[in-house]
Design an enzyme around this catalytic site. Structure first.
Site, PDB file in Angstrom:
ATOM      1  N   GLY A 366       0.816  -1.206   0.000  1.00 40.63           N
ATOM      2  CA  GLY A 366       0.000   0.000   0.000  1.00 40.63           C
ATOM      3  C   GLY A 366       0.846   1.251   0.000  1.00 40.63           C
ATOM      4  O   GLY A 366       2.078   1.207   0.051  1.00 40.63           O
ATOM      5  N   GLN A 367       0.152   2.371  -0.070  1.00 42.47           N
ATOM      6  CA  GLN A 367       0.794   3.682  -0.100  1.00 42.47           C
ATOM      7  C   GLN A 367       0.398   4.429   1.154  1.00 42.47           C
ATOM      8  O   GLN A 367      -0.784   4.648   1.391  1.00 42.47           O
ATOM      9  CB  GLN A 367       0.352   4.472  -1.336  1.00 42.47           C
ATOM     10  CG  GLN A 367       1.067   5.794  -1.529  1.00 42.47           C
ATOM     11  CD  GLN A 367       2.463   5.596  -2.104  1.00 42.47           C
ATOM     12  OE1 GLN A 367       2.746   4.593  -2.744  1.00 42.47           O
ATOM     13  NE2 GLN A 367       3.349   6.557  -1.869  1.00 42.47           N
ATOM     14  N   GLY A 368       1.372   4.778   1.984  1.00 37.87           N
ATOM     15  CA  GLY A 368       1.093   5.518   3.203  1.00 37.87           C
ATOM     16  C   GLY A 368       1.317   6.998   3.031  1.00 37.87           C
ATOM     17  O   GLY A 368       1.610   7.485   1.933  1.00 37.87           O
ATOM     18  N   GLY A 369       1.192   7.728   4.118  1.00 42.33           N
ATOM     19  CA  GLY A 369       1.318   9.168   4.055  1.00 42.33           C
ATOM     20  C   GLY A 369       2.712   9.633   3.710  1.00 42.33           C
ATOM     21  O   GLY A 369       2.887  10.676   3.089  1.00 42.33           O
ATOM     22  N   PHE A 370       3.729   8.865   4.104  1.00 49.12           N
ATOM     23  CA  PHE A 370       5.101   9.309   3.884  1.00 49.12           C
ATOM     24  C   PHE A 370       5.895   8.330   3.036  1.00 49.12           C
ATOM     25  O   PHE A 370       7.108   8.356   3.026  1.00 49.12           O
ATOM     26  CB  PHE A 370       5.809   9.508   5.228  1.00 49.12           C
ATOM     27  CG  PHE A 370       5.197  10.608   6.051  1.00 49.12           C
ATOM     28  CD1 PHE A 370       5.282  11.922   5.648  1.00 49.12           C
ATOM     29  CD2 PHE A 370       4.514  10.321   7.216  1.00 49.12           C
ATOM     30  CE1 PHE A 370       4.713  12.936   6.397  1.00 49.12           C
ATOM     31  CE2 PHE A 370       3.940  11.320   7.969  1.00 49.12           C
ATOM     32  CZ  PHE A 370       4.038  12.633   7.564  1.00 49.12           C
ATOM     33  N   GLY A 371       5.213   7.441   2.336  1.00 48.94           N
ATOM     34  CA  GLY A 371       5.922   6.506   1.487  1.00 48.94           C
ATOM     35  C   GLY A 371       5.127   5.241   1.263  1.00 48.94           C
ATOM     36  O   GLY A 371       3.943   5.166   1.574  1.00 48.94           O
ATOM     37  N   VAL A 373       4.652   0.891   1.429  1.00 49.87           N
ATOM     38  CA  VAL A 373       4.876  -0.245   2.316  1.00 49.87           C
ATOM     39  C   VAL A 373       4.928  -1.507   1.461  1.00 49.87           C
ATOM     40  O   VAL A 373       4.084  -1.723   0.594  1.00 49.87           O
ATOM     41  CB  VAL A 373       3.765  -0.370   3.377  1.00 49.87           C
ATOM     42  CG1 VAL A 373       4.038  -1.548   4.305  1.00 49.87           C
ATOM     43  CG2 VAL A 373       3.652   0.919   4.178  1.00 49.87           C
ATOM     44  N   LYS A 387       8.482  -0.285   5.464  1.00 49.03           N
ATOM     45  CA  LYS A 387       7.985   1.062   5.197  1.00 49.03           C
ATOM     46  C   LYS A 387       9.136   1.893   4.629  1.00 49.03           C
ATOM     47  O   LYS A 387      10.083   2.230   5.340  1.00 49.03           O
ATOM     48  CB  LYS A 387       7.438   1.690   6.476  1.00 49.03           C
ATOM     49  CG  LYS A 387       6.880   3.100   6.298  1.00 49.03           C
ATOM     50  CD  LYS A 387       6.357   3.632   7.631  1.00 49.03           C
ATOM     51  CE  LYS A 387       5.833   5.047   7.509  1.00 49.03           C
ATOM     52  NZ  LYS A 387       5.372   5.579   8.815  1.00 49.03           N
ATOM     53  N   ASP A 484      -2.353  10.648  15.097  1.00 48.22           N
ATOM     54  CA  ASP A 484      -2.866  10.280  13.773  1.00 48.22           C
ATOM     55  C   ASP A 484      -3.574   8.930  13.824  1.00 48.22           C
ATOM     56  O   ASP A 484      -3.402   8.083  12.957  1.00 48.22           O
ATOM     57  CB  ASP A 484      -1.729  10.237  12.747  1.00 48.22           C
ATOM     58  CG  ASP A 484      -2.262  10.253  11.310  1.00 48.22           C
ATOM     59  OD1 ASP A 484      -3.353  10.813  11.094  1.00 48.22           O
ATOM     60  OD2 ASP A 484      -1.597   9.702  10.426  1.00 48.22           O
TER      61      ASP A 484
END
Length: 675
Positions: A366-371, A373, A387, A484
């Site tokens: 997946g795509q997280g807030g800062f990069g 995974v 990550k 968060d």
């Protein structure tokens, strides 16, 4: 409670298809009977449609009001396509009524699907305490009319051959069962193959499957029980299957499933068929001895040479390893983690590249807030979640180091475990334990997957998140505000237990601090407390607010905010509070939960959630109070005051309210603007 009273053993794969178990007839008058069967017809159509469109070819449902309610479950084999699935379930729906005429409860097993309907609600198993008794009580249903030939090497009078055959098939079935339960994700289906062991012994094929509504642990338990019973009833047959509603196993000498096997293993037994012996005469023994001794001597010499070379390499390697170890120990000290247990590692970037196949798209989770995974696997078999922070993400080295130092010092069953990190030039990488069930939002906001989260599971998730936050706020060595907390940052392990993740925005605060002010407001719209979103003030009550939002999402199956409209409100909070005030709180509950009951527990969770999202932070409970309120049925809960954002309505008189859409990474703050 699951009791496998619907288990039947069938070792003649062609003689008895379809297999069925018929319950009692419908004990009703003609009118009631007609109503029940009308509901059954409607349910059959729904199950056929839903099983076909479901990603796992699985469907459950109910139709009608008591006492004429019909409950149903349909599941197709994991290797069939939608067309085959539709045809099988449709046939099974008609077949069940023909094979069990006027039955109020019928279960049918076709080669590529299974189906059950009943006037009893059997859809939510939550207890395996009597699974063994349930299987034992069905032993009388074993089909003993076997016509298949025995496997090569099977000799009922030879204890060694009996044990060998049993060990071979048992190993294959248990490995396949493990693959289905723990390594196939939500599909809970696996196929296997064991290559022949020589002497004419054939290759064996296997299959295992569970109903996706089970947890991974429950699936494993179900398959383990029937795999043990399979080995007790094999009797040397070349094929067999064990059929139960919630799980089943099959093996045979024919490649009966589609595609390549998901797991291939080598037989643990090499002497199933003893080699034939022949007498020797004259000078043949000497010649045979020479043929044996010459290559044996050559092998010994070769081994000695190899040993010397390997020893030299090991001596050189150990000195290099010691140098690397010293470097890693120095790095750990630099990171301020010298007091951490040896379980934490600082990895080389090359190790991460190898583990993730160079960050291949196939391994991307997946795509997280800062990069991004990625899933990875080390040479020792350890599965990891990697990550990889994007260089343009805005999370610099300080934030990266903050997350490493923070999580490395936190240990709780409801917090994700950090295994190590990597910092090399521009690369900043965190290595976590791999959790196969992804995140809470993957389930709770999906129409199909949400049905797998029946109430007891959702309550366990709510309570687990609360325990994790209580640890962060009160019981850890550091007092931590997450800042968060949201559904996508709640990961789920094999047993669907929640683990709080993503501590990139977390802050440590002292015991004397009640709240902290920041000029940089970061977080996710819909989960942010009002005092933080508008003034930059955050405290433990900010996390409490986020917890309340998540709880409402879990109960309702709806997102807290977005391009939606909830009655007269643009967010879930105002809508939930209005329904609570009007005594219509049941309308906010996910429809799949209403049929289960548990209304008092659900009502308590909604009450707690609304207390957590009150607009004034001082009115919100702390997490100690939240845990107490969730765990005590006798505690009287206060009435909640209005939540934050409740005044933002959508009416004809009001100006249109524009919600700025969140960015793709779901991490930047979005604002409400009038226009």
């Amino acid at each position: 409670m699951i009791v496998l009273t619907l288990l039947t053993f069938v070792f003649t794969p062609t003689a008895a298809q379809p297999w069925r178990i018929c319950g009692a007839a419908v004990a009703m008058n003609d009118t009631a009977n007609s109503t029940y069967h009308a509901n059954l017809e409607l349910l059959s159509t729904r199950l056929t449609d839903n099983a076909t469109t479901s990603p796992y070819h699985f469907a459950t449902g109910s139709v009608g009001a008591a006492p004429h309610t019909v409950y149903g479950l349909a599941l197709c084999r994991g290797d069939v396509n939608a067309t085959v699935c539709r045809a099988c379930v449709a046939t099974a729906s008609q077949g069940a009524q023909q094979l069990c005429p006027f039955g109020a409860d019928a279960t049918v097993f076709y080669p590529t699907c299974r189906l059950r309907f009943s006037d009893k609600n059997f859809l939510h198993p939550d207890d395996y305490s009597q699974i063994v008794d349930g299987v034992v009580n069905t032993m009388n249903t074993t089909d003993t009319t076997n016509t298949e030939p025995p496997l090569p090497g099977w000799d009922p009078g030879n204890a060694k051959s009996v044990a060998s055959i049993t060990q071979i098939i048992g190993a294959l079935l248990q490995e396949t069962a493990w693959q289905a339960a723990y390594n196939s994700g939500e599909l809970m289906f696996a196929t296997g193959r064991m290559d022949g062991v020589g002497g004419g012994f054939p290759t064996l094929y296997s299959m295992a499957q569970c109903v996706p509504a089970l947890t991974h642990r429950d699936c494993s338990s179900c398959l383990q029980v029937i795999s043990f019973m399979a080995t007790d009833n094999i009797a040397g047959r070349q094929g067999g299957r064990l059929l139960a509603l919630w799980c089943n196993l099959r093996y045979g000498t024919v490649h009966f499933y589609s595609g390549s096997p998901m797991v291939t293993i080598v037989s643990p037994v090499k002497d199933v068929v003893p080699p034939a012996s022949s007498p020797v005469t004259g000078r043949k023994p000497k010649r045979a001895m020479i043929k044996v001794l010459v290559p044996l001597f050559a092998s010994i010499v070769g081994l000695l040479i190899s040993f010397m070379l390997i020893r030299q390499r090991r001596i050189k390697g150990r000195s290099q390893d010691r140098a690397k170890t010293n470097v890693k120990e120095d790095e750990i000290i630099v990171w301020g983690l010298e007091g951490r247990s040896s379980g934490f590692m600082v990895y080389d970037f090359s190790q991460i590249l190898d583990a993730t196949a160079n960050f291949s798209e196939e391994n991307k989770l997946g795509q997280g807030g800062f990069g991004s995974v990625y899933k990875g696997q080390f040479p020792d078999g350890l599965e990891i979640a990697v990550k990889r922070l994007a260089s343009h993400s805005g999370q610099g080295f300080t934030q990266f180091k903050n997350e490493v130092q923070l999580i490395a010092k936190l240990q709780h069953t409801n917090l994700v475990r950090l295994l190590g990190c990597c910092s090399q030039e521009e690369e900043k990488i965190l290595i976590y334990e791999y959790l196969p069930n992804k995140s809470l939002d993957f389930f709770i906001f999906d129409e199909t997957r949400r049905s797998l989260l029946y109430w007891n599971r959702r309550l366990t998730i709510i309570e687990g998140i609360a325990q994790g936050l209580l640890y962060l706020h009160k019981h850890s060595r550091l007092r931590v505000i997450h800042r968060d907390l949201k559904a996508s940052n709640i990961l789920l392990d094999y047993e669907m237990n929640p683990k709080i993740s993503d501590f990139g925005l977390a802050r440590i605060f002292s015991a004397d601090d009640t709240q902290v002010n920041t000029e940089r407001i970061v977080g996710t719209y819909g989960y942010m407390a009002p005092e933080y979103a508008s003034e930059g003030l955050f405290s433990i009550k900010s996390d409490v607010f986020s917890f309340g939002v998540i709880t409402l999402e879990i109960v309702s199956g709806k997102r807290s905010s977005g391009p939606y409209r909830y009655g007269d409100f643009i967010n879930l909070l105002g809508h939930a509070w209005q329904l609570w005030k009007d005594g219509r709180w049941l309308q906010i509950v996910d429809a799949s939960l209403v049929a289960e009951g548990h209304t008092s527990e659900i009502m308590r969770c909604i009450n707690v959630a609304l207390l957590c999202v009150q607009e004034n932070a001082a009115d919100r409970p702390n997490m100690s109070d939240v845990v107490a309120m969730l765990s005590s049925e006798s505690m009287t809960l206060p009435e909640p005051k209005h939540p934050a954002y409740f005044h933002i309505r959508v009416t004809k008189e009001d100006a249109t309210i524009f919600i700025e859409p969140s960015s793709v990474n779901d991490m930047t703050m979005s604002a409400l603007r009038g226009r």
